[in-house]
Design an enzyme around this catalytic site. Structure first.
Site: not given
Length: 89
Positions: A19, A37
């Site tokens: 990320r 996520n």
């Protein structure tokens, strides 16, 4: 032309800085959106920006950061209001 794409990235993509690395690459390319996520182990990303920049980030998602092992990237065009920044959710 501004485009918006939702991507689902599968493989070893959680716990490997995916990320944060995606945000860094998005900012480098001038792409807005978000990345998060998912409970099933995948990562979801919404990418918005100039078509060429979004396509470049989609290609990068197949590699990801060094520790990632991407096995699949699914993407679909979506229509949403304009996004102003890129964030990790």
């Amino acid at each position: 032309m501004v485009t918006c794409v939702r991507c689902l990235i599968a493989g070893r993509v959680q716990g490997v800085w995916f990320r944060a690395s995606t945000k860094e690459k998005a900012m480098e390319l001038g792409v807005r959106g978000w990345v998060r996520n998912l409970p099933d182990g995948r990562v979801e990303a919404l990418l918005q920006g100039e078509a060429e920049a979004v396509e470049a980030l989609k290609k990068w998602l197949w590699r990801g950061p060094t520790l990632a092992q991407v096995v699949d990237v699914q993407s679909e065009m979506v229509e949403i209001p304009e996004i102003q920044m890129f964030e990790v959710r």
